[in-house]
Design a protein around this motif. Structure first.
Motif, PDB file in Angstrom:
ATOM      1  N   TYR A   1       8.442 -13.179  -3.239  1.00  0.00           N
ATOM      2  CA  TYR A   1       8.509 -11.825  -3.342  1.00  0.00           C
ATOM      3  C   TYR A   1       7.477 -11.783  -1.362  1.00  0.00           C
ATOM      4  CZ  TYR A   1       8.401 -10.690  -8.142  1.00  0.00           C
ATOM      5  OH  TYR A   1       8.293 -10.836  -8.967  1.00  0.00           O
ATOM      6  N   LEU A   2       7.315 -12.757  -0.695  1.00  0.00           N
ATOM      7  CA  LEU A   2       6.980 -13.162   0.339  1.00  0.00           C
ATOM      8  C   LEU A   2       8.360 -12.551   1.595  1.00  0.00           C
ATOM      9  CD1 LEU A   2       4.314 -16.236   0.664  1.00  0.00           C
ATOM     10  CD2 LEU A   2       3.811 -13.698   1.080  1.00  0.00           C
ATOM     11  N   ALA A   3       9.121 -12.378   1.090  1.00  0.00           N
ATOM     12  CA  ALA A   3      10.554 -12.960   1.556  1.00  0.00           C
ATOM     13  C   ALA A   3      11.200 -11.132   1.416  1.00  0.00           C
ATOM     14  CB  ALA A   3      11.445 -13.682   1.333  1.00  0.00           C
ATOM     15  N   ALA A   4      10.987 -10.304   1.031  1.00  0.00           N
ATOM     16  CA  ALA A   4      11.062  -8.658   0.419  1.00  0.00           C
ATOM     17  C   ALA A   4      11.348  -8.331   1.626  1.00  0.00           C
ATOM     18  CB  ALA A   4      10.276  -7.890  -0.151  1.00  0.00           C
TER      19      ALA A   4
ATOM     20  N   ILE B   1      10.115  -6.025 -13.533  1.00  0.00           N
ATOM     21  CA  ILE B   1       9.951  -7.106 -12.724  1.00  0.00           C
ATOM     22  C   ILE B   1       8.490  -6.015 -11.505  1.00  0.00           C
ATOM     23  CG2 ILE B   1      10.963  -7.637 -10.320  1.00  0.00           C
ATOM     24  CD1 ILE B   1      13.641  -8.073 -11.871  1.00  0.00           C
ATOM     25  N   GLY B   2       8.672  -4.879 -11.561  1.00  0.00           N
ATOM     26  CA  GLY B   2       7.306  -4.264 -10.826  1.00  0.00           C
ATOM     27  C   GLY B   2       6.228  -4.415 -11.732  1.00  0.00           C
ATOM     28  N   PRO B   3       5.622  -4.284 -10.199  1.00  0.00           N
ATOM     29  CA  PRO B   3       4.177  -4.056 -11.731  1.00  0.00           C
ATOM     30  C   PRO B   3       3.895  -3.417 -11.971  1.00  0.00           C
ATOM     31  CG  PRO B   3       4.202  -2.960  -9.055  1.00  0.00           C
ATOM     32  CD  PRO B   3       5.042  -3.701  -9.414  1.00  0.00           C
ATOM     33  N   GLY B   4       4.774  -1.555 -11.983  1.00  0.00           N
ATOM     34  CA  GLY B   4       3.732  -1.274 -13.940  1.00  0.00           C
ATOM     35  C   GLY B   4       4.781  -2.014 -15.022  1.00  0.00           C
ATOM     36  N   GLY B   5       5.042  -3.088 -14.836  1.00  0.00           N
ATOM     37  CA  GLY B   5       5.708  -3.582 -15.970  1.00  0.00           C
ATOM     38  C   GLY B   5       7.042  -2.826 -16.711  1.00  0.00           C
TER      39      GLY B   5
ATOM     40  N   ALA C   1       9.843  -3.728  -5.828  1.00  0.00           N
ATOM     41  CA  ALA C   1       9.323  -4.658  -6.705  1.00  0.00           C
ATOM     42  C   ALA C   1       8.158  -5.595  -6.949  1.00  0.00           C
ATOM     43  CB  ALA C   1      10.575  -4.741  -8.122  1.00  0.00           C
ATOM     44  N   MET C   2       9.323  -6.171  -5.672  1.00  0.00           N
ATOM     45  CA  MET C   2       7.949  -7.643  -4.703  1.00  0.00           C
ATOM     46  C   MET C   2       7.199  -6.676  -4.242  1.00  0.00           C
ATOM     47  SD  MET C   2      12.210  -9.275  -3.757  1.00  0.00           S
ATOM     48  CE  MET C   2      11.197 -10.572  -2.927  1.00  0.00           C
ATOM     49  N   ASN C   3       7.402  -5.929  -3.570  1.00  0.00           N
ATOM     50  CA  ASN C   3       6.392  -4.840  -2.591  1.00  0.00           C
ATOM     51  C   ASN C   3       5.135  -4.666  -3.391  1.00  0.00           C
ATOM     52  OD1 ASN C   3       6.962  -5.961   0.011  1.00  0.00           O
ATOM     53  ND2 ASN C   3       8.353  -3.839   0.708  1.00  0.00           N
TER      54      ASN C   3
ATOM     55  N   ALA D   1       5.459   0.243  -2.153  1.00  0.00           N
ATOM     56  CA  ALA D   1       5.124  -0.159  -2.312  1.00  0.00           C
ATOM     57  C   ALA D   1       3.746   0.213  -3.280  1.00  0.00           C
ATOM     58  CB  ALA D   1       4.373  -1.012  -1.257  1.00  0.00           C
ATOM     59  N   LEU D   2       2.846   1.413  -2.842  1.00  0.00           N
ATOM     60  CA  LEU D   2       1.633   2.372  -3.841  1.00  0.00           C
ATOM     61  C   LEU D   2       2.444   2.761  -5.181  1.00  0.00           C
ATOM     62  CD1 LEU D   2      -1.202   2.887  -3.572  1.00  0.00           C
ATOM     63  CD2 LEU D   2      -0.018   5.048  -2.273  1.00  0.00           C
ATOM     64  N   LEU D   3       3.539   3.430  -4.991  1.00  0.00           N
ATOM     65  CA  LEU D   3       4.010   3.629  -5.942  1.00  0.00           C
ATOM     66  C   LEU D   3       4.435   2.933  -7.409  1.00  0.00           C
ATOM     67  CD1 LEU D   3       5.055   6.878  -3.930  1.00  0.00           C
ATOM     68  CD2 LEU D   3       3.217   7.066  -5.361  1.00  0.00           C
TER      69      LEU D   3
END
Length: 322
Positions: free
Chosen positions: A85-88, A131-135, A190-192, A255-257
């Protein structure tokens, strides 16, 4: 996963639209810089480089930026998220590279349609896979309709500029690059977004995005420098260097949303903002060959309607069960 504030759609969607407005403005600035330098790759590198400098300053000067930096090494060392994910930011570099390589052949309109098709379709898949933080988010009929309407809105809005681009098989291979870049944009968001949750701020995720992207573009430009020689001298006008800050807005807000809205809805909002921003630029600062007709105005309206349909609670029970 660390605590992060969820934004309601009534706040998040306007933010997504506003950040999307930065995309055509950045494209206009980078395009003009590329023409001035005679080197589109150098223009992309300058854009990423100025964005990187800005993010370094924000990270050092603001308390939340410093707090995010303090979480950077622990998050990576403890594998709170996959290290890839660091390579986004390399995806962003690929997108810019695909612009420089194919727009002269495809034109801006056809490039935009190809990239949006890839982004919207992959947005559905990324949300479904969680994959994203929202599930995980279920694929509902209205989300599919929203995607189809958004693609139709983009095609409609840019249709006056599609004339003369050609429909021969010679365009098939060049089209694959923006489609691929568009597909990967959803994964980038999703990675960010996931990294931002673990850092505690999108500032650090945006900083790492620009570090990765700048590194790839610098390497590519050095190779080109050896082959083709240096570009033209840097211009003195200050506005040529605003492309990077525009990118900071787009990447940071994205990345925030994505935790609150999901990858698909964030992408749809940004696409609507992109259409609105393009329309505003065509009206206020038109370029040679600019055409503003009914389709140019109706396309963004249709895109906003697609977002509204996608966010309505048509399938709330189905989503809750999923």
């Amino acid at each position: 996963m660390p605590h992060a504030r969820h934004l309601p759609a009534v706040i998040g969607l306007p933010l997504a639209v506003v950040s999307g407005v930065a995309i055509p403005l950045q494209s206009r600035i980078n395009g003009a810089l590329g023409q001035t330098l005679g080197d589109g790759l150098a223009a992309a590198l300058i854009s990423f480089g100025t964005g990187l400098v800005l993010m370094i300053l924000i990270s050092l000067l603001f308390p939340r930026g410093r707090a995010g930096l303090a979480q950077l090494v622990p998050a990576v060392r403890e594998r709170r998220f996959p290290r890839i994910y660091l390579a986004a930011g390399t995806i962003g570099a690929l997108f810019v590279f695909s612009q420089a390589l194919t727009i002269s052949l495809l034109g801006v309109a056809l490039f935009t349609v190809a990239a949006v098709m890839g982004q919207t379709l992959s947005g559905l898949a990324v949300d479904r896979a969680g994959i994203g933080p929202g599930g995980r988010r279920v694929i509902t009929p209205m989300r599919v309709i929203g995607v189809l309407l958004t693609v139709a809105a983009v095609v409609w809005a840019v249709s006056p500029r599609l004339e003369g681009t050609g429909t021969t098989a010679a365009l098939i291979l060049p089209l694959l690059l923006p489609i691929t870049a568009g597909i990967l944009v959803s994964f980038q968001q999703a990675m960010n977004g996931t990294a931002a949750v673990h850092y505690g701020t999108p500032i650090t995720a945006t900083l790492m995005h620009f570090i990765a992207g700048s590194s790839v573009l610098l390497l590519a430009w050095l190779v080109k420098l050896l082959v083709a020689g240096p570009p033209e001298p840097l211009p003195e006008q200050w506005w040529y260097y605003l492309g990077g800050p525009m990118g900071c807005i787009y990447i940071g807000i994205g990345a925030l949303l994505v935790r609150s809205l999901g990858v698909l809805l964030t992408g749809l909002g940004m696409i609507a903002g992109q259409l609105l921003g393009s329309l505003a630029l065509d009206l206020v600062i038109p370029t040679p060959g600019t055409v503003v007709v009914f389709a140019t105005v109706a396309g963004p309206i249709l895109a906003l309607g697609a977002i509204i349909l996608t966010t309505l609670p048509w399938n709330r029970g189905l989503q809750r069960r999923s």
